[in-house]
Design a protein around this motif. Structure first.
Motif, PDB file in Angstrom:
ATOM      1  N   CYS A  44      -7.475   0.318   6.109  1.00 16.51           N
ATOM      2  CA  CYS A  44      -7.313   0.262   4.658  1.00 16.51           C
ATOM      3  C   CYS A  44      -6.643  -1.029   4.232  1.00 16.51           C
ATOM      4  O   CYS A  44      -5.659  -1.460   4.836  1.00 16.51           O
ATOM      5  CB  CYS A  44      -6.426   1.412   4.177  1.00 16.51           C
ATOM      6  SG  CYS A  44      -7.066   3.037   4.569  1.00 16.51           S
ATOM      7  N   ASP A  45      -7.160  -1.641   3.195  1.00 20.71           N
ATOM      8  CA  ASP A  45      -6.387  -2.611   2.437  1.00 20.71           C
ATOM      9  C   ASP A  45      -5.822  -3.717   3.307  1.00 20.71           C
ATOM     10  O   ASP A  45      -6.291  -3.972   4.400  1.00 20.71           O
ATOM     11  CB  ASP A  45      -5.230  -1.884   1.732  1.00 20.71           C
ATOM     12  CG  ASP A  45      -5.001  -2.445   0.347  1.00 20.71           C
ATOM     13  OD1 ASP A  45      -4.396  -1.753  -0.470  1.00 20.71           O
ATOM     14  OD2 ASP A  45      -5.437  -3.580   0.082  1.00 20.71           O
ATOM     15  N   TYR A  46      -4.804  -4.367   2.845  1.00 20.91           N
ATOM     16  CA  TYR A  46      -4.128  -5.360   3.643  1.00 20.91           C
ATOM     17  C   TYR A  46      -2.684  -5.475   3.191  1.00 20.91           C
ATOM     18  O   TYR A  46      -2.353  -5.233   2.037  1.00 20.91           O
ATOM     19  CB  TYR A  46      -4.816  -6.718   3.556  1.00 20.91           C
ATOM     20  CG  TYR A  46      -4.725  -7.387   2.206  1.00 20.91           C
ATOM     21  CD1 TYR A  46      -5.683  -7.147   1.226  1.00 20.91           C
ATOM     22  CD2 TYR A  46      -3.685  -8.253   1.898  1.00 20.91           C
ATOM     23  CE1 TYR A  46      -5.599  -7.756  -0.006  1.00 20.91           C
ATOM     24  CE2 TYR A  46      -3.595  -8.861   0.664  1.00 20.91           C
ATOM     25  CZ  TYR A  46      -4.554  -8.615  -0.284  1.00 20.91           C
ATOM     26  OH  TYR A  46      -4.480  -9.218  -1.510  1.00 20.91           O
ATOM     27  N   PRO A  78      -6.673  -5.372  12.906  1.00 20.45           N
ATOM     28  CA  PRO A  78      -7.046  -6.711  12.436  1.00 20.45           C
ATOM     29  C   PRO A  78      -7.749  -6.622  11.086  1.00 20.45           C
ATOM     30  O   PRO A  78      -8.648  -5.818  10.896  1.00 20.45           O
ATOM     31  CB  PRO A  78      -8.008  -7.220  13.522  1.00 20.45           C
ATOM     32  CG  PRO A  78      -7.709  -6.390  14.715  1.00 20.45           C
ATOM     33  CD  PRO A  78      -7.286  -5.051  14.187  1.00 20.45           C
ATOM     34  N   GLN A  79      -7.316  -7.446  10.168  1.00 15.83           N
ATOM     35  CA  GLN A  79      -7.913  -7.441   8.840  1.00 15.83           C
ATOM     36  C   GLN A  79      -9.250  -8.164   8.943  1.00 15.83           C
ATOM     37  O   GLN A  79      -9.341  -9.251   9.508  1.00 15.83           O
ATOM     38  CB  GLN A  79      -6.958  -8.138   7.880  1.00 15.83           C
ATOM     39  CG  GLN A  79      -7.333  -8.034   6.435  1.00 15.83           C
ATOM     40  CD  GLN A  79      -8.510  -8.902   6.112  1.00 15.83           C
ATOM     41  OE1 GLN A  79      -9.543  -8.442   5.643  1.00 15.83           O
ATOM     42  NE2 GLN A  79      -8.382 -10.179   6.377  1.00 15.83           N
ATOM     43  N   SER A  80     -10.280  -7.566   8.373  1.00 18.38           N
ATOM     44  CA  SER A  80     -11.608  -8.135   8.602  1.00 18.38           C
ATOM     45  C   SER A  80     -12.393  -8.396   7.329  1.00 18.38           C
ATOM     46  O   SER A  80     -13.487  -8.940   7.383  1.00 18.38           O
ATOM     47  CB  SER A  80     -12.432  -7.199   9.486  1.00 18.38           C
ATOM     48  OG  SER A  80     -12.619  -5.959   8.829  1.00 18.38           O
ATOM     49  N   ARG A  81     -11.874  -8.068   6.173  1.00 18.72           N
ATOM     50  CA  ARG A  81     -12.681  -8.188   4.958  1.00 18.72           C
ATOM     51  C   ARG A  81     -12.276  -9.378   4.086  1.00 18.72           C
ATOM     52  O   ARG A  81     -12.859  -9.603   3.048  1.00 18.72           O
ATOM     53  CB  ARG A  81     -12.580  -6.906   4.137  1.00 18.72           C
ATOM     54  CG  ARG A  81     -13.317  -5.729   4.752  1.00 18.72           C
ATOM     55  CD  ARG A  81     -14.819  -5.883   4.660  1.00 18.72           C
ATOM     56  NE  ARG A  81     -15.537  -4.769   5.227  1.00 18.72           N
ATOM     57  CZ  ARG A  81     -15.904  -3.685   4.568  1.00 18.72           C
ATOM     58  NH1 ARG A  81     -15.584  -3.572   3.287  1.00 18.72           N
ATOM     59  NH2 ARG A  81     -16.554  -2.725   5.169  1.00 18.72           N
ATOM     60  N   MET A  88       0.846  -1.186   0.000  1.00 19.83           N
ATOM     61  CA  MET A  88       0.000   0.000   0.000  1.00 19.83           C
ATOM     62  C   MET A  88       0.884   1.239   0.000  1.00 19.83           C
ATOM     63  O   MET A  88       1.844   1.323   0.761  1.00 19.83           O
ATOM     64  CB  MET A  88      -0.897  -0.006   1.249  1.00 19.83           C
ATOM     65  CG  MET A  88      -1.911   1.123   1.270  1.00 19.83           C
ATOM     66  SD  MET A  88      -2.896   1.143   2.774  1.00 19.83           S
ATOM     67  CE  MET A  88      -1.797   2.027   3.866  1.00 19.83           C
ATOM     68  N   ASP A  89       0.561   2.186  -0.839  1.00 15.79           N
ATOM     69  CA  ASP A  89       1.299   3.443  -0.893  1.00 15.79           C
ATOM     70  C   ASP A  89       0.731   4.359   0.183  1.00 15.79           C
ATOM     71  O   ASP A  89      -0.259   5.055  -0.028  1.00 15.79           O
ATOM     72  CB  ASP A  89       1.150   4.049  -2.290  1.00 15.79           C
ATOM     73  CG  ASP A  89       1.937   5.349  -2.466  1.00 15.79           C
ATOM     74  OD1 ASP A  89       2.082   5.804  -3.614  1.00 15.79           O
ATOM     75  OD2 ASP A  89       2.389   5.913  -1.448  1.00 15.79           O
ATOM     76  N   LEU A  90       1.350   4.352   1.345  1.00 20.10           N
ATOM     77  CA  LEU A  90       0.813   5.090   2.479  1.00 20.10           C
ATOM     78  C   LEU A  90       0.725   6.590   2.189  1.00 20.10           C
ATOM     79  O   LEU A  90      -0.249   7.253   2.559  1.00 20.10           O
ATOM     80  CB  LEU A  90       1.663   4.845   3.729  1.00 20.10           C
ATOM     81  CG  LEU A  90       1.214   5.596   4.978  1.00 20.10           C
ATOM     82  CD1 LEU A  90      -0.190   5.166   5.396  1.00 20.10           C
ATOM     83  CD2 LEU A  90       2.198   5.395   6.112  1.00 20.10           C
ATOM     84  N   ILE A 130      -6.407   1.357  -2.916  1.00 21.41           N
ATOM     85  CA  ILE A 130      -6.516   0.213  -2.015  1.00 21.41           C
ATOM     86  C   ILE A 130      -7.636  -0.703  -2.505  1.00 21.41           C
ATOM     87  O   ILE A 130      -8.405  -0.327  -3.381  1.00 21.41           O
ATOM     88  CB  ILE A 130      -6.820   0.661  -0.567  1.00 21.41           C
ATOM     89  CG1 ILE A 130      -8.132   1.451  -0.511  1.00 21.41           C
ATOM     90  CG2 ILE A 130      -5.662   1.470  -0.005  1.00 21.41           C
ATOM     91  CD1 ILE A 130      -8.550   1.833   0.897  1.00 21.41           C
ATOM     92  N   THR A 131      -7.697  -1.907  -1.918  1.00 22.95           N
ATOM     93  CA  THR A 131      -8.757  -2.831  -2.314  1.00 22.95           C
ATOM     94  C   THR A 131     -10.067  -2.518  -1.609  1.00 22.95           C
ATOM     95  O   THR A 131     -11.133  -2.741  -2.158  1.00 22.95           O
ATOM     96  CB  THR A 131      -8.362  -4.275  -1.994  1.00 22.95           C
ATOM     97  OG1 THR A 131      -8.045  -4.389  -0.600  1.00 22.95           O
ATOM     98  CG2 THR A 131      -7.142  -4.694  -2.807  1.00 22.95           C
ATOM     99  N   ASP A 132      -9.988  -2.017  -0.387  1.00 23.52           N
ATOM    100  CA  ASP A 132     -11.216  -1.755   0.360  1.00 23.52           C
ATOM    101  C   ASP A 132     -10.849  -1.002   1.630  1.00 23.52           C
ATOM    102  O   ASP A 132      -9.688  -0.977   2.022  1.00 23.52           O
ATOM    103  CB  ASP A 132     -11.902  -3.079   0.722  1.00 23.52           C
ATOM    104  CG  ASP A 132     -13.369  -2.876   1.087  1.00 23.52           C
ATOM    105  OD1 ASP A 132     -14.042  -3.862   1.425  1.00 23.52           O
ATOM    106  OD2 ASP A 132     -13.840  -1.719   1.024  1.00 23.52           O
TER     107      ASP A 132
END
Lengths: 152, 240
Positions: free
Chosen positions: A143-145, A50-53, A1-3, A113-115
């Motif tokens: 954001c994203d993962y 925590p990634q949730s998607r 991810m490009d922060l 980002i993806t989501d």
């Protein structure tokens, strides 16, 4: 991810949200949580979440985390009577509405980002130093993962 | 040896490394059909071991560039799958000749999208063995690999599964050798995979019933190539 690009995209939405409330909030910057004006918005890197998607936090060989961006709005305690205090509550809610609507309406931040996911927005009273009192609103954007390979 | 977790596991399917798109292996089962042969003189069930069978079911993420392209077509032919518990030379690995049964999406309330991908074994039982490569091994020239110590020679036959994930060159032949003393090596009878000219691809070969495999086994590559990335899982047949 490009922060850097993500921070800029979120800040752009924060700028638009700040301009849409009454009275408008025009001091919007990336970085720095300590307010430097009576009404301001700051956008900062908030660490991991925590990634949730994706349905899992790990693949067979990697850990998957979301990257968090935090939008913080500061509104200084007003002079005057109860009416001014009450107005701030409505301003916070209006600002929250503008931020959430704009960010969820651009859930990939223009393809960066993806989501994204927005956790429950929180507000609180903050005293800085001995007398500077602010009403603070904090909105966390996950954001994203990012994947980190696990090698035993 | 200390207990281990499943962290760092890998899954290859038909020469493709799907590990980063697989979030969970729900089932990897080897089963034996019990045949009831209870006589009237017995006070308890008597059973014989019948056909062996195998099941593999994993959950994959939705990745339109990898897992989805490989799994969504539901091929009618066989698919070779290898699941390795770790990526060190000699780590345990199970290989299956399978048929994929489904590619079923689950879209959760949280927005997640995962797929349940069940397989059944086809013709042979899942074969638990060991990796003869350290995860995916990349050779840039013909190479004799490192040996895996089986502890002792066996006389129960063997099977090996190959996944080639990348290849550049004209042709590479990947073959097995065994040794009694880790010094003198000889080709394992029937232990040469067909020459590979492109990737991804996968193959399974097996020795004759009762074939002898000496204590040490290794993988060697020969041919004309500049780079080949591959995985070999080898199993010594259990006594049945």
């Amino acid at each position: 991810m490009d922060l850097s690009a993500v921070l800029t995209a979120v800040a752009n939405h924060a700028t638009a949200a700040g301009a849409a409330v009454t009275p408008p909030i025009r001091d919007v910057r990336i970085g720095g949580l300590v307010p430097t004006s009576q009404r301001c918005i700051r956008v900062a890197y908030g660490g991991e979440a925590p990634q949730s998607r994706l349905g899992a936090t790990e693949s067979l060989g990697s850990a998957i985390v979301a990257e968090r961006v935090v939008v913080t709005a500061w509104i200084a305690a007003p002079a005057g009577g109860d009416a001014n205090w009450q107005a701030i509550e409505l301003e916070l809610r209006a600002l929250k509405h503008e931020l959430r609507t704009r960010l969820l309406g651009d859930a990939t931040l223009g393809g960066l980002i993806t989501d994204l996911e927005i956790a429950a927005v929180e507000t609180e009273w903050v005293t800085i130093g001995e007398s500077a009192v602010y009403r603070r609103l904090e909105l966390a954007v996950d954001c994203d993962y990012e994947e980190y390979a696990i090698a035993p | 040896m200390a207990k281990r977790t499943g962290i760092g596991a890998k899954l290859w399917a038909a020469g493709v490394d799907l590990s980063t798109d697989v979030g969970e292996i729900e089932e990897l089962a080897v089963s034996v059909e019990p045949l009831d042969v209870t006589s009237i003189s017995s006070s308890g069930h008597e059973r014989l071991a019948g056909l062996v069978d195998g099941t593999l079911r994993f959950r994959s993420f939705f990745d339109p560039t990898l897992a989805h392209t490989k799994l969504s077509s539901l091929p009618t032919g066989q698919r070779l799958v290898t699941v390795a518990i770790g990526t060190a030379l000699g780590d345990p690995a199970a290989s299956l000749v399978t048929r994929q049964l489904d590619y079923a999406p689950e879209r959760g309330e949280d927005g997640s999208l995962v797929f349940s991908v069940p397989h059944l074994a086809d013709g042979t039982a899942p074969e638990w063995g060991r990796l003869l490569t350290a995860g995916a091994r990349t050779d840039t020239a013909p190479t004799n690999g490192s040996a895996v110590d089986g502890g002792a020679a066996t006389t129960t036959g063997w099977a090996a599964t190959l996944h080639v994930t990348a290849f550049t060159g004209t042709s590479v032949t990947i073959s097995l050798q065994d040794s009694a003393d880790i010094t003198s090596w000889a080709a394992l009878t029937g232990g040469s995979f067909s020459a590979v000219t492109a990737a991804p691809t996968s193959q399974r070969i097996a020795g004759a019933a009762g074939a002898t495999v000496r204590r040490y086994v290794r993988v060697v590559t020969t041919g004309t190539f500049t780079s080949v990335t591959f995985v070999v899982a080898f199993s010594r047949n259990p006594s049945r």
